[in-house]
Design a protein around this motif. Structure first.
Motif, PDB file in Angstrom:
ATOM      1  N   PHE A 204      19.469  49.619  91.159  1.00  0.00           N
ATOM      2  CA  PHE A 204      20.189  50.002  92.368  1.00  0.00           C
ATOM      3  C   PHE A 204      21.091  51.198  92.108  1.00  0.00           C
ATOM      4  O   PHE A 204      21.104  52.179  92.864  1.00  0.00           O
ATOM      5  CB  PHE A 204      20.991  48.793  92.862  1.00  0.00           C
ATOM      6  N   VAL A 205      21.841  51.145  91.014  1.00  0.00           N
ATOM      7  CA  VAL A 205      22.756  52.243  90.680  1.00  0.00           C
ATOM      8  C   VAL A 205      21.980  53.543  90.529  1.00  0.00           C
ATOM      9  O   VAL A 205      22.362  54.590  91.068  1.00  0.00           O
ATOM     10  CB  VAL A 205      23.542  51.925  89.385  1.00  0.00           C
ATOM     11  N   SER A 214      28.606  58.893  93.541  1.00  0.00           N
ATOM     12  CA  SER A 214      29.448  58.976  92.343  1.00  0.00           C
ATOM     13  C   SER A 214      29.343  57.658  91.587  1.00  0.00           C
ATOM     14  O   SER A 214      29.085  56.602  92.180  1.00  0.00           O
ATOM     15  CB  SER A 214      30.897  59.212  92.765  1.00  0.00           C
ATOM     16  N   ILE A 215      29.549  57.694  90.277  1.00  0.00           N
ATOM     17  CA  ILE A 215      29.498  56.449  89.500  1.00  0.00           C
ATOM     18  C   ILE A 215      30.813  55.679  89.555  1.00  0.00           C
ATOM     19  O   ILE A 215      30.834  54.496  89.242  1.00  0.00           O
ATOM     20  CB  ILE A 215      29.129  56.712  88.030  1.00  0.00           C
ATOM     21  N   ILE A 216      31.894  56.336  89.966  1.00  0.00           N
ATOM     22  CA  ILE A 216      33.195  55.662  89.984  1.00  0.00           C
ATOM     23  C   ILE A 216      33.177  54.552  91.042  1.00  0.00           C
ATOM     24  O   ILE A 216      32.884  54.809  92.202  1.00  0.00           O
ATOM     25  CB  ILE A 216      34.343  56.650  90.275  1.00  0.00           C
ATOM     26  N   LEU A 221      30.520  48.057  88.952  1.00  0.00           N
ATOM     27  CA  LEU A 221      30.848  47.799  90.355  1.00  0.00           C
ATOM     28  C   LEU A 221      32.298  47.366  90.476  1.00  0.00           C
ATOM     29  O   LEU A 221      32.677  46.280  90.020  1.00  0.00           O
ATOM     30  CB  LEU A 221      29.924  46.684  90.875  1.00  0.00           C
ATOM     31  N   THR A 222      33.121  48.209  91.071  1.00  0.00           N
ATOM     32  CA  THR A 222      34.501  47.784  91.324  1.00  0.00           C
ATOM     33  C   THR A 222      34.878  47.978  92.798  1.00  0.00           C
ATOM     34  O   THR A 222      35.832  47.376  93.265  1.00  0.00           O
ATOM     35  CB  THR A 222      35.514  48.561  90.441  1.00  0.00           C
TER      36      THR A 222
ATOM     37  N   GLU E  81      32.169  62.838  86.184  1.00  0.00           N
ATOM     38  CA  GLU E  81      32.407  63.235  87.579  1.00  0.00           C
ATOM     39  C   GLU E  81      33.128  64.574  87.699  1.00  0.00           C
ATOM     40  O   GLU E  81      33.054  65.223  88.737  1.00  0.00           O
ATOM     41  CB  GLU E  81      33.215  62.148  88.306  1.00  0.00           C
ATOM     42  N   GLU E  82      33.828  64.979  86.645  1.00  0.00           N
ATOM     43  CA  GLU E  82      34.655  66.191  86.765  1.00  0.00           C
ATOM     44  C   GLU E  82      34.066  67.416  86.084  1.00  0.00           C
ATOM     45  O   GLU E  82      34.517  68.528  86.320  1.00  0.00           O
ATOM     46  CB  GLU E  82      36.052  65.919  86.193  1.00  0.00           C
TER      47      GLU E  82
END
Lengths: 237, 237, 237, 237, 237, 237
Positions: A204-205, A214-216, A221-222, E81-82
């Protein structure tokens, strides 16, 4: 060697990435499960099966001459004939790649016998011949010299170290293009169980990331919205 | 452990230089008898005794926590209590000096029990404490961390590798300031027998060299006049 | 071997710290002059003399049996007899410490012949015996096995590598407790010349620092007041 | 650098063996606290103090010429002048012993300034000069070449790796003859608290062992009778 | 991160062989610009872009558990990300290949964000997955374990060491099948300028050599007739 | 270089597996004939030819600047022009893979001159360019930097060490996918003679094993019935 690991568990593990497995083991406190230095002989190999071990100690000139192989009880040859179908031959070569720990004839014999794979922290001789077989193999590199020059085959199916990792007979060896992980036998079922949702989430990611996410907050998963997204993604499968 | 090596042989070996012994073994085809990396904890140590071995494999977090020592059958502790007086504890640490393989309390216990010495290719903790004891010790270096961090004590008195050398229980370990030699048990008597005249000849050579002699034809002995000289030197002793 | 380096230069270099010398060579663009891995056999040794080299290549079983030494032209033995008084025997052992490159009899012979010292990136056997001699020695560690097991003595006085450093015959080897520096022969005089004021300034600095001075502006000298101070210190000597 | 570690904690730690400390940290899950490769420059050194760090990265020829030291803000020199009394200079040299990370002048200056000690995973130059000072030092070996050849001093008091161990400014460095342990700052007090009874128990064990006791049930304490014995021993002190 | 290197310079460097670039840097006194140990994940990759760095120090068990990634400010994730489009992520893993420094999800995210490439002296996990992406990557080998086992991500865009080479943010990383070169930022334009004629001359040489020419006087150019030949070759293009 | 090895011997050796050759040499007492660390640049390469050697020692900054190549007598360039057709260039790089020992232009020139192959224990630059040539090559890895950074080309056709193996000019180098074996020149004919039946027997064994036979008594041949089987198999060919 009796292993209580089910065929289903092995099937799951065989399709699980070693990166996933090392993370699941790390979560349980295991930091040292990846066979250091053991590289796949070719790409695309997958492996899952219980360890059957062979232990080498350093060779001694009076014991390890070329005649050592004349003994029908030579542990290396016995191991090749006695390892059960479905098991993985794991060899402790003390990380020494200067000689081989096996070659293409022994690998062919093991393939004929239904052995699941070969893992060694030493060398393999006629490595390109082995690479042409179906049996998957991981080693520290091709190396032509006979094992007798450096190794004395001593023990069959004793606990060993391989690539700095403890390997107990019956532990589940899982391999892919990154290398080989050793899963303590008693954890194999629960690791397999946890692997499925973890790999699904990573699928899924990857799909989200390919779509520009974005991965953040996503990996891991947060963010709650990502959980909702994942659940609808799952439902849509 | 039964060893048929006589006290006389051990006494001779204890005063023979390891350099002499490795040469005598080389003459018989043995190239790999010197425990690589094992340095004496202090100068002046001498050692001769049969090997009693302890084998470590890499530690695993669920087996090798601090509680492992609560088990009265923990092989390291058992080894210390069961090694016979006069024997040498030889430990296979896979050359890993990042942790200890023993410390001063165990060394003191072994000294009390009449153990002849300690040889390891791993570290020793409280190394300066051990150096103050009478029991001689050779290791790859001082190292404070407990063995549990890297090692799982597995086997007592199995054949092992130590410093890349094969060591079989009962082999005769001989140590001096250069390091430690492992003499296969069945050769100990004849090596001791040959050591005496070889060391005597080297004493003669050293005396000649100190007197200004050239080593050509003397070391090794190839000039007949040197043989005559040696014989009169011997006779005069 | 003819060296044009004066006795005065050698005398100066022998009392100069290797740390000073490596810095002076670094100022001239030389980054690789310190014999890596060569440690002094005992503390307090000092050395300065031209290099006389011995090159080993890996041994071969049919050439390097124990009988190799019966040949009076064996290069190791010839080197020991032919190295000029005042010269330094520098041996290229490819950094292999698993065997010896020389022992106490050869060292004694060299001492008798007035040789200035021994430098090797391999091992030395009967190392504590050598340490009792006056001839200074630096090596990668004590090691009992005979050189024949790994080495074939090939060349005398050819350019070699020792401890990863190029050493040409006649280069000036200088040693102290830190280790050994190889000064290219054509630079020896000017390095010696520059060493004197540099060491004197460092003596001054050390005295100042012991008196409580900060090193900023003093080491190196960048504050004018420190130059004045140094000059009066010099004048007062 | 503010450290909340009390003088009493430091005093306790300074007399505690590093072997004890690594075990106490292992009990809390810390496996990697012993600075690998850092050996004491002389025997008998003891150290306890908060880390003040200096980070080196690889040198670059245009930045790290001999003139680099002319800059009064050169981080190595600044570190030596700014490290607080009682602190320990810990240097990250990426384990490279081919050059020095400091020498005797800087060590003398730090001694004058009340610095507690020097810990580096690189080399030290004029190592025998430093060994004559009172300030204790641990390093990977003597090495004469100037740090500029391999190192660029970059950061003062940033978190670093030293001997493969993470060191955060303010962590408590404790050293003895075995080597140096890094105690995370927030654990220093409780480790010191636990160290006292553990060392006392080990003193008791050593006394018992010297008196002929077996270690089984005593080390570690598992037999109730030994607990009673220990308590009376304690009471008698 | 601002880099003044023009798109034209980057374009030139991207098609220049790293062997040419290391030679051009060597001519200017730079000997240490090739990232040691970093191998391409697949053949045919080319790379040119400014370095954006991530620094790892050794992990500590209480800081680097699996929950470390829950922190949205975790430097590894933030770096991904940066890092600006066109830049190269360069990671300092202290050459430790026993664990990964990134995996295929992060690599995919960086590809989506237009990152030019990945360079690490540590491992990469799911390496065959990364090899299937378009983003080029160089590492010390595939390695499945999560970085948390050995690494603590600390700094973004600080100067680092990578493969024993100093890398400053903004330095131009150029990669091909041989590996990766780090060009100090201020030299990128002039290196690119010099690369063009040098590569052209090498094309000429290769053509001559294929036609049977000797390399003496041609490579490098020392014979005048070869210069004339080159000039007509150039004119004919 | 005159070699008495026949074209027939070379032809036989070129199709013999290096694993077979190392075993045949081991039977004659040779344990150290496999060039450690030298990997093929591509799969499928075969090599047999007499060694023509080039020896590098460590570079020195004043001798090994970029101008060193202007000298038409530079040994590396001379070696490339003087190596006889059919010979193998074997380079002693002290196992240092941080720089190249040759590149694609020199390899192309050697291919044009009929050189049989390239073997080095150092790096090769523009390695993918060399891999596209017909001339086979084995090295310790691709490496872009020029050899001048670490190497000084010194000797042509002197005995050398390569990959820890002694190589004398005229020794027969044989290579395949496992790596390269060095056969002492005087043994080449008899090794070739013995290789034929040994390989034939291994073909037979492989066929038997593929047909389901056990290796015990077959590999090596100890059961009489297998001898008979082999003989009829041979007869049927």
């Amino acid at each position: 060697m009796t292993t209580t690991v089910s065929a289903e568990t092995l099937a799951t593990l065989k399709t699980t990435a070693t990166s996933t497995l090392t993370t699941l083991l790390f979560k349980r406190g295991f930091r040292n499960v990846f066979i250091q230095g053991a590289r796949p002989l070719k790409t695309g190999q997958r492996l899952a099966g219980p360890a059957f071990t062979l232990r080498y100690i350093p060779a001694r000139e009076d014991l390890d001459g070329i005649d050592a192989f004349l003994d029908p009880r030579h542990p290396q040859r016995v191991a090749v004939e006695e390892i059960p179908p479905g098991a993985v031959l794991v060899m402790d070569c003390r990380g020494d790649v200067s000689v081989a720990s096996a070659g293409s004839i022994l690998a062919t014999r093991m393939q004929m016998r239904g052995v699941a794979g070969i893992v060694t922290d030493g060398g393999l001789r006629d490595a390109s011949g082995i690479a042409k077989l179906e049996i998957p193999a991981w080693c520290s590199g091709p190396s032509a010299p006979t094992n007798l020059i450096r190794h004395h085959a001593l023990d069959i199916n004793a606990p060993i170290g391989c690539g700095d990792v403890p390997v107990y007979p019956g532990d589940i060896m899982v391999g892919d293009d990154d290398g080989v992980v050793c899963i303590p036998a008693h954890l194999a079922d629960e690791i397999a169980r946890d692997a499925v949702p973890m790999e699904r989430y990573e699928d899924f990611v990857l799909e989200q990331v390919r779509g520009g996410a974005s991965i953040i907050g996503l990996y891991p998963l947060t963010k709650p919205e990502n959980r909702a997204l994942f659940e609808s993604w799952l439902a849509a499968k």
